[in-house]
Design a protein around this motif. Sequence first.
Motif, PDB file in Angstrom:
ATOM      1  N   THR A 130       0.775   7.012  -4.178  1.00  0.00           N
ATOM      2  CA  THR A 130       0.862   8.530  -3.639  1.00  0.00           C
ATOM      3  C   THR A 130       0.739   8.393  -2.235  1.00  0.00           C
ATOM      4  O   THR A 130      -0.247   7.736  -1.886  1.00  0.00           O
TER       5      THR A 130
ATOM      6  N   THR B 210      -3.476   7.167  -3.050  1.00  0.00           N
ATOM      7  CA  THR B 210      -3.638   6.326  -3.949  1.00  0.00           C
ATOM      8  C   THR B 210      -2.488   5.162  -3.745  1.00  0.00           C
ATOM      9  O   THR B 210      -1.875   5.134  -2.954  1.00  0.00           O
ATOM     10  N   LYS B 211      -2.754   4.412  -4.890  1.00  0.00           N
ATOM     11  CA  LYS B 211      -1.908   3.194  -4.745  1.00  0.00           C
ATOM     12  C   LYS B 211      -0.282   3.534  -4.861  1.00  0.00           C
ATOM     13  O   LYS B 211       0.475   2.897  -4.302  1.00  0.00           O
TER      14      LYS B 211
ATOM     15  N   SER C 295      -2.174   6.989   2.524  1.00  0.00           N
ATOM     16  CA  SER C 295      -1.956   6.459   1.216  1.00  0.00           C
ATOM     17  C   SER C 295      -3.086   7.094   0.489  1.00  0.00           C
ATOM     18  O   SER C 295      -4.399   6.710   0.752  1.00  0.00           O
TER      19      SER C 295
END
Length: 251
Positions: A158, A155-156, A153
């Motif tokens: 992506t 980003t939150k 992960s």
Amino acid sequence: MGVRVSFKQILKAVTVSCATSSVLFLSIVASGATIEFPEEELATETVYPVFDNPEAVKRRRVVTEKRVELGLLAGYSVNEPFFQPLAFGGNALYHFTEEHGVEVFGTLLSSELSSNAESIKASSAAQDYAVAPAIQYIAGLLYNWKPFYGKVSLTKSTILNLSTHFSVGPALISFEDESKYGLAFGLGQRFYFSPKVGLRLDLRGLMFSGPNLASRSHDPTVTGGRKYKVSDYEQSSQFSILFSVGVLFLL
């Protein structure tokens, strides 16, 4: 005639009972006594939890089984002393399963002199490696094993899918006038941007028997500018390391 007992009295009785049990247990432990239980009260069977059809990865986004992978790569020969270390090529791979596949790859190498060879040439006209045989291309047929697939992960919102692979197989090393057979093996990592496109990093080792360029002088006046043949050199074990970066496409 009933007897009325208050809550405070019940709490006091429980506290006294627990304290008495604790003192008794600590006394037994301190005395080194062995506590024995009746044989019929001991467990005689071991029960393990049952998991039906465990799945290591759920909702796999990038499926490679029974798919063809094509790629373009740019490489760098880490330990090439006499020629430019740049390389360009491509590969094609068929994934039999999610873990196993077979790969064909080919790489063209530069025959331009490296800065190290230019320095040697400037200090001694009898060591001009421009007349030495350079590797033209490398090709190989490799077994590809992918033991790890996971997600990272970034980003939150992506998530990057990735897999780690190992490869090994025979290789062909081609010079201007002769080819050699060797063994190629490596370790790599794929980063998938989508179910069809990704980035691939590879670190490959190449072992073969080839010309030892340090075994003789390279005076172009002796050969009239003609390149030396592979057979003009002592043959010795060679080990090359090639690092490459490429894009991949799953069809």
